[in-house]
Design a protein around this motif. Structure first.
Motif, mmCIF file in Angstrom:
data_model
loop_
_atom_site.group_PDB
_atom_site.id
_atom_site.type_symbol
_atom_site.label_atom_id
_atom_site.label_comp_id
_atom_site.label_asym_id
_atom_site.label_seq_id
_atom_site.Cartn_x
_atom_site.Cartn_y
_atom_site.Cartn_z
ATOM 1 N N TRP A 72 30.834 37.083 28.635
ATOM 2 C CA TRP A 72 30.415 36.139 29.689
ATOM 3 C C TRP A 72 28.916 35.856 29.581
ATOM 4 N N ARG A 73 28.115 36.922 29.483
ATOM 5 C CA ARG A 73 26.663 36.751 29.415
ATOM 6 C C ARG A 73 26.238 36.038 28.137
ATOM 7 N N LEU A 74 26.843 36.419 27.033
ATOM 8 C CA LEU A 74 26.473 35.808 25.762
ATOM 9 C C LEU A 74 26.923 34.353 25.688
ATOM 10 N N ALA A 75 28.056 34.024 26.304
ATOM 11 C CA ALA A 75 28.530 32.646 26.318
ATOM 12 C C ALA A 75 27.534 31.748 27.054
ATOM 13 N N VAL A 76 26.994 32.237 28.150
ATOM 14 C CA VAL A 76 25.966 31.470 28.866
ATOM 15 C C VAL A 76 24.766 31.227 27.960
ATOM 16 N N ARG A 77 24.379 32.238 27.222
ATOM 17 C CA ARG A 77 23.202 32.122 26.353
ATOM 18 C C ARG A 77 23.448 31.189 25.174
ATOM 19 N N THR A 78 24.667 31.168 24.661
ATOM 20 C CA THR A 78 24.966 30.308 23.500
ATOM 21 C C THR A 78 25.503 28.932 23.888
ATOM 22 N N GLY A 86 26.819 44.351 22.010
ATOM 23 C CA GLY A 86 25.491 44.802 22.424
ATOM 24 C C GLY A 86 24.445 44.473 21.379
ATOM 25 N N ALA A 87 24.813 44.613 20.105
ATOM 26 C CA ALA A 87 23.890 44.259 19.023
ATOM 27 C C ALA A 87 23.582 42.763 19.032
ATOM 28 N N ILE A 88 24.595 41.947 19.252
ATOM 29 C CA ILE A 88 24.377 40.499 19.301
ATOM 30 C C ILE A 88 23.467 40.138 20.473
ATOM 31 N N LEU A 134 33.714 37.148 18.967
ATOM 32 C CA LEU A 134 32.869 36.272 18.148
ATOM 33 C C LEU A 134 33.274 34.816 18.318
ATOM 34 N N ALA A 135 34.583 34.560 18.331
ATOM 35 C CA ALA A 135 35.064 33.191 18.521
ATOM 36 C C ALA A 135 34.707 32.670 19.904
ATOM 37 N N ALA A 136 34.701 33.547 20.900
ATOM 38 C CA ALA A 136 34.439 33.122 22.277
ATOM 39 C C ALA A 136 32.999 32.684 22.485
ATOM 40 N N ILE A 137 32.060 33.339 21.819
ATOM 41 C CA ILE A 137 30.643 33.041 22.072
ATOM 42 C C ILE A 137 30.024 32.122 21.033
ATOM 43 N N ALA A 138 30.690 31.928 19.900
ATOM 44 C CA ALA A 138 30.130 31.081 18.847
ATOM 45 C C ALA A 138 30.262 29.606 19.218
ATOM 46 N N PRO A 139 29.296 28.783 18.842
ATOM 47 C CA PRO A 139 29.378 27.342 19.109
ATOM 48 C C PRO A 139 30.263 26.629 18.094
#
Length: 442
Positions: free
Chosen positions: A212-218, A255-257, A412-417
Motif C-alpha cells: 500500500w505504502r509503496l504503491a502510493v510512492r510509485t 522493506g529493501a525496496i 512487485l507487480a502491484a507496485i511497479a508502473p
C-alpha cells in the motif's frame, strides 16, 4: 435527453456515471463477500475432514492440534467441492480487482485482514512444508544433525516425522531462516505449527501494508495494489494458509525496496541480502536494485556487510556449514513439477514431459531474458518492473514450481508502473490455479 441530478453540494452528476459507480460498488462489495465466504468455507472444510487435497500433512493422522479451531464447525467437503471453491474464490477476486476503485478503502482493508485471519485458523493448507521447517530445526537443535546434510529419514522417531512430506531431502533454506527456526525447536510440534502460522499471517499483512505504502510512492492505486496481493488465493490461501517462509522473505524484499526508494542504499542492500539468506530466490532482485540505484556501491556494501554478519551468526549456531544450503538449491532444480511450464511443454510436444533439450532451452531463455531486462534497466527502465519481469521469467522457465511461489511476484507487480506486468501476473496465477482445479473437476 441525458438525465442530470445534483450532489449534496450542488455539483451536477450524470445519472449514467452515478449508476455505474453504484453498480461497481455493489459488485465490488459482493465480490469481497464472495472472497470471504469461499475462503472461510475452504478453511472450515480443511478442518472438518481428513483429506489429502486440503491438508497433505494429515496423511498419517489428523489430531485436534492439527485440525485447529475451525473443526468445530463440522463442515465436510470432498476434493471436487474444494476445487470448485478455489475457482469461485479466484473469480470473486478478479471481480473485486475490477471494481477496486469503487470499493471503500476500509472495506478493502477489512476484507484482507479477515481473509488472513480465516486462513490462519485453518490447518496448514495444500502443503506440508511447514513441518519440514520444524523438522530441520529439530534435526539440528535436538538430534545434533546438520539440516543441510540430513532429512527427516535420519530421525524417524521424532514427533514431527509422520507429518513431513519430504523425508530424504535436506534443507534448501538460507542460514538466517534456519538459525531463527532453532529458537522453536524444543517446543511441541503443535505449538510450533501455530506459531509458524501466526508468523505467516503477520508477514502476509506486513507485505500488504508495505505494498500500500509503496504503491502510493510509485503512483499506483493503493487499494488495487493491496487487493491484488492480499486477496489473491495463491498468496492468502496457499501462502499464508500453508505458513510458507516465502512471506518472510518477501517482507524483507519489500522493506529493501522501501529503503531504496528513500535512497537509503546501504539499508536496502542489507535487507535484500537478509531476504536472500532467508530464501535464495530473493537474490534475483539485487542486480536490478544495483542497476537502478544512483549509488550502487552503497547498496552492494550493505548487502556484503549483512552477508558477513549473517554468516558469522550461522557459524556460531550451525557450526561449519552456514552456507551449505547452496548445493541443495541446485539439487532442488533437478526436480520436476508436473505442472511446471517446461514439463507441460514437453507433454504438448509429445515427449511425455521435460527433456534435457527443453530444460536447456528454458535455461537459455531465462538467461537471455535476464540479460535483456538488466540492459533495459541500466538504460533507465523502472528497476522494480524489471525485477518483476525477471521473477516471472524465472517462474515460467523453472522445472520446479509450486503455487505459493507467486508470493515472490505479486508484490512487485502491484507496485511497479507496468499494467502489462500485472496482467501477465494475473494470467500466470490463473494458469497455476487452473492446473490444480481442473485436475479434480474433470
Amino acid at each position: 435527453m441525458q438525465l442530470v441530478t445534483t450532489s449534496p453540494r450542488g455539483a451536477p452528476i450524470r445519472r449514467g456515471a452515478f449508476t455505474t459507480s453504484a453498480l461497481g460498488r455493489a459488485l465490488g462489495i459482493g465480490a469481497l463477500a464472495g472472497v470471504l465466504g469461499t475462503g472461510g468455507a475452504l478453511s472450515a472444510a480443511a478442518a472438518g475432514r481428513r483429506l489429502y487435497f486440503f491438508v497433505p500433512a494429515a496423511r498419517a493422522s489428523f489430531p485436534g492440534w492439527l485440525r485447529g479451531p475451525l473443526s468445530g464447525l463440522g463442515l465436510q467437503l470432498g476434493a471436487r467441492a474444494g476445487a470448485a471453491l478455489l475457482a469461485a474464490l479466484f473469480a470473486c477476486y478478479l471481480v473485486a480487482l475490477a471494481c477496486a476503485e469503487r470499493i471503500p478503502a476500509r472495506l478493502a482493508i477489512g476484507a484482507i485482514i479477515a481473509l488472513h485471519v480465516v486462513v490462519l485458523l485453518a490447518p496448514p493448507l495444500f502443503s506440508a512444508d511447514v513441518f519440514s521447517y520444524i523438522d530441520y530445526a529439530r534435526l539440528g537443535a535436538i538430534h545434533g544433525l546438520s539440516p543441510y546434510a540430513h532429512g527427516a529419514a535420519d530421525a524417524p522417531g521424532d514427533a514431527v516425522a509422520p507429518f513431513v512430506g519430504w523425508h530424504e531431502v535436506a534443507s534448501p533454506y538460507g542460514p538466517l531462516f534456519t538459525v531463527g527456526s532453532y529458537a522453536l525447536a524444543h517446543l511441541s510440534v503443535g505449538v510450533t505449527l501455530w506459531i509458524y502460522k501466526a508468523v505467516a499471517a503477520l508477514a502476509g499483512l506486513g507485505c500488504v501494508a508495505l505494498v500500500w505504502r509503496l504503491a502510493v510512492r510509485t503512483g499506483q492505486e493503493p487499494r488495487r495494489a493491496a487487493m491484488l496481493v492480499g486477496l489473491n488465493p495463491l498468496f492468502a490461501v496457499y501462502g499464508v494458509g500453508g505458513a510458507h517462509n516465502d512471506l518472510l522473505m518477501e517482507l524483507l524484499v519489500l522493506g529493501a525496496i522501501a529503503c531504496a526508494l528513500r535512497e537509503h542504499q546501504r539499508a536496502a542492500g542489507a535487507q535484500l541480502a537478509l531476504a536472500a539468506l532467508t530464501k535464495a530466490s530473493a537474490g534475483l532482485v539485487l542486480p536490478f536494485m544495483l542497476a537502478g540505484a544512483p549509488r550502487p556501491r552503497r547498496a552492494l556494501a550493505g548487502a556484503l556487510g549483512a552477508t558477513v554478519v549473517a554468516g558469522l551468526a550461522g557459524l556460531a549456531v550451525l557450526g561449519g556449514h552456514p552456507f551449505e544450503f547452496v548445493p541443495q538449491l541446485f539439487a532442488q532444480q533437478r526436480l520436476v513439477a508436473h505442472f511446471s511450464v517446461p514439463n507441460q511443454l514437453g507433454v504438448l510436444l509429445g515427449h511425455g514431459g521435460l527433456t534435457p533439450s527443453i530444460r536447456l532451452v528454458c535455461t537459455a531463455g531465462f538467461a537471455l531474458a535476464l540479460a535483456w531486462l538488466l540492459w533495459r534497466t541500466r538504460r533507465g527502465a523502472d528497476w522494480i518492473a524489471g525485477a518483476g519481469w525477471a521473477t516471472l521469467a524465472a517462474l515460467l522457465t523453472s522445472a520446479w514450481l509450486t503455487p505459493w511461489y507467486v508470493v515472490w511476484l505479486l508484490p512487485l507487480a502491484a507496485i511497479a508502473p507496468s499494467r502489462r506486468l500485472r496482467l501477465a501476473t494475473l494470467a500466470f496465477c490463473a494458469y497455476l490455479l487452473a492446473t490444480r482445479v481442473l485436475t479434480h473437476l474433470v
